[in-house]
Design an enzyme around this catalytic site. Structure first.
Site, PDB file in Angstrom:
ATOM      1  N   GLY A 113      25.697  39.909  22.607  1.00 43.94           N
ATOM      2  CA  GLY A 113      25.931  39.768  21.386  1.00 43.94           C
ATOM      3  C   GLY A 113      27.009  39.107  20.696  1.00 43.94           C
ATOM      4  N   GLY A 114      27.810  38.493  21.404  1.00 41.85           N
ATOM      5  CA  GLY A 114      29.243  37.899  20.847  1.00 41.85           C
ATOM      6  C   GLY A 114      28.833  36.861  19.590  1.00 41.85           C
ATOM      7  N   ASN A 144      40.338  28.327  30.599  1.00 43.53           N
ATOM      8  CA  ASN A 144      39.846  29.612  30.144  1.00 43.53           C
ATOM      9  C   ASN A 144      40.549  30.584  31.145  1.00 43.53           C
ATOM     10  OD1 ASN A 144      37.536  31.942  31.244  1.00 43.53           O
ATOM     11  ND2 ASN A 144      37.790  31.575  29.344  1.00 43.53           N
ATOM     12  N   VAL A 145      41.243  31.615  30.564  1.00 48.30           N
ATOM     13  CA  VAL A 145      41.897  32.804  31.283  1.00 48.30           C
ATOM     14  C   VAL A 145      41.175  34.076  30.890  1.00 48.30           C
ATOM     15  CG1 VAL A 145      43.943  31.580  32.588  1.00 48.30           C
ATOM     16  CG2 VAL A 145      44.067  32.596  30.240  1.00 48.30           C
ATOM     17  N   ARG A 146      40.709  34.990  31.583  1.00 55.51           N
ATOM     18  CA  ARG A 146      40.127  36.357  30.852  1.00 55.51           C
ATOM     19  C   ARG A 146      40.321  37.500  31.893  1.00 55.51           C
ATOM     20  NH1 ARG A 146      36.778  32.503  33.285  1.00 55.51           N
ATOM     21  NH2 ARG A 146      35.654  33.228  35.109  1.00 55.51           N
ATOM     22  N   SER A 192      39.768  30.825  25.667  1.00 52.88           N
ATOM     23  CA  SER A 192      38.971  29.725  26.236  1.00 52.88           C
ATOM     24  C   SER A 192      39.261  28.544  25.364  1.00 52.88           C
ATOM     25  CB  SER A 192      37.480  30.079  26.128  1.00 52.88           C
ATOM     26  OG  SER A 192      36.893  29.237  26.873  1.00 52.88           O
ATOM     27  N   HIS A 225      38.123  17.798  22.930  1.00 51.99           N
ATOM     28  CA  HIS A 225      37.507  16.589  23.115  1.00 51.99           C
ATOM     29  C   HIS A 225      38.258  15.610  22.284  1.00 51.99           C
ATOM     30  CE1 HIS A 225      33.824  18.469  24.600  1.00 51.99           C
ATOM     31  NE2 HIS A 225      33.707  19.436  23.635  1.00 51.99           N
ATOM     32  N   HIS A 255      39.231  21.407  29.835  1.00 52.49           N
ATOM     33  CA  HIS A 255      38.635  22.723  29.319  1.00 52.49           C
ATOM     34  C   HIS A 255      39.681  23.630  30.323  1.00 52.49           C
ATOM     35  CE1 HIS A 255      36.625  26.247  31.545  1.00 52.49           C
ATOM     36  NE2 HIS A 255      36.514  26.551  30.280  1.00 52.49           N
ATOM     37  N   HIS A 281      21.034  20.058  38.217  1.00 54.18           N
ATOM     38  CA  HIS A 281      19.698  19.099  37.933  1.00 54.18           C
ATOM     39  C   HIS A 281      20.181  17.690  37.687  1.00 54.18           C
ATOM     40  CE1 HIS A 281      21.879  20.016  34.173  1.00 54.18           C
ATOM     41  NE2 HIS A 281      21.422  18.947  33.603  1.00 54.18           N
TER      42      HIS A 281
END
Length: 301
Positions: free
Chosen positions: A259-260, A109-111, A93, A97, A107, A176
């Site tokens: 809990g990472g 991410n591959v998972r 991930s 910036h 951004h 929002h």
């Protein structure tokens, strides 16, 4: 049923982290600092961060491979078939910036996720994608980004790009604020219907197309002059990035709920950001154009 090759996925992800770090470090001229860590409950990872670079104010590229005997109730509430299974979750991930407001934040991410228990077939899937968040819009940059996104999907079916572009537009949306986070890209999750080999190949294609999508934009915009006004708007818009990551992002929420390692999970946040009460862009300005032209999901190619 083909048994997922977890070792091959991990090997690819580590190599992807290496190649992306090498490309971005070469462009910036500064090295990434590596922090290897272990998770008491199982697994670990290596976080790489470049801070206060020439081009990148903060660039974080994280590999993690966490495991455990079971998932929290929050993670199994909508997937009851995962209850009572051990799990492994691994991925790369990253969030970049840039310092220059004319270079977009990006951004990717591959998972891969797998849950197992004795006497039952494993439950597994791939997910990931990449998206672009400009502060000042350039249509040619957005077209390039989406063209490379389409190229990543093309070998897997004519309809794949449109499906995952739409999912990206819908996912990276701040309800929002009633606005998208940026100009989109690709987002996919729960991918297993193609079987392991094809699903893994698609995940690799997405990972491998990130640098060709992003780096040419960096190179094109890095010398663009900017002043206090542009910098101020960049910091204001970064606030939207923080809001999305802390309120909606699945990866952030999963990491915190399981809990990472908080330091790695929150490395996606920008180093500087600001909020203002009821701020509105000046009519006819470049800042207003971002809202009026670019922060509207549309067919870019």
């Amino acid at each position: 049923m083909t048994i997922p090759d977890v070792d091959s996925v991990k090997k690819y992800l580590l190599g992807l982290q290496d190649s992306i770090c090498a490309a971005l470090s070469k462009e910036d001229g500064q090295p990434f600092v590596q922090d290897e860590w272990q998770r008491a409950e199982g697994g670990g990872g290596r976080s790489r961060v470049l801070e206060e670079g020439h081009l990148f104010e903060k660039a974080g590229i994280n590999f993690s491979h966490v495991s455990g005997p079971g998932l929290p109730v929050s993670a199994t509430a909508h997937r009851p078939e995962l209850a009572g299974r051990s799990f492994q979750a691994m991925g790369v991930s990253l969030v970049i910036h840039p310092r220059n407001p004319y270079i977009p934040t990006s951004h990717a991410n591959v998972r891969f996720f797998i849950a197992e228990k004795a006497g039952a077939d494993p439950v597994w899937w791939f997910g990931g994608g990449f998206d672009l968040t400009p502060y000042y819009g350039y249509e040619e940059d957005v077209v390039h980004w989406h063209t490379v996104s389409q190229q990543a999907c093309a070998p897997f079916g004519a309809e794949v790009y449109a499906r995952y572009k739409k999912w990206c537009d819908e996912y990276f949306f701040l309800k929002h604020r009633n606005e998208p986070r940026g100009v989109g890209g690709l987002f996919f999750d729960d991918l297993n219907e193609w079987g392991f080999e094809k699903s893994f190949a698609f995940m690799q294609s997405v990972g491998n197309h990130y640098i060709p999508a992003y780096l040419p934009i960096v190179q094109k915009r890095k010398a663009h002059a900017y002043g206090e006004r542009e910098r101020d708007f960049q910091l204001y818009r970064r606030g939207r990035y923080v809001e999305f990551n802390l309120v909606y992002d699945r990866g952030t929420l999963f990491g915190l709920q399981t809990g990472g390692r908080t330091e790695s999970i929150l490395m996606s946040l920008p180093p500087l950001v600001k909020w203002r009460y009821d701020w509105q862009p000046e009519p006819g300005s470049a800042e207003a154009e971002l809202y009026e032209k670019y922060l509207r999901p549309q067919a870019w190619i």
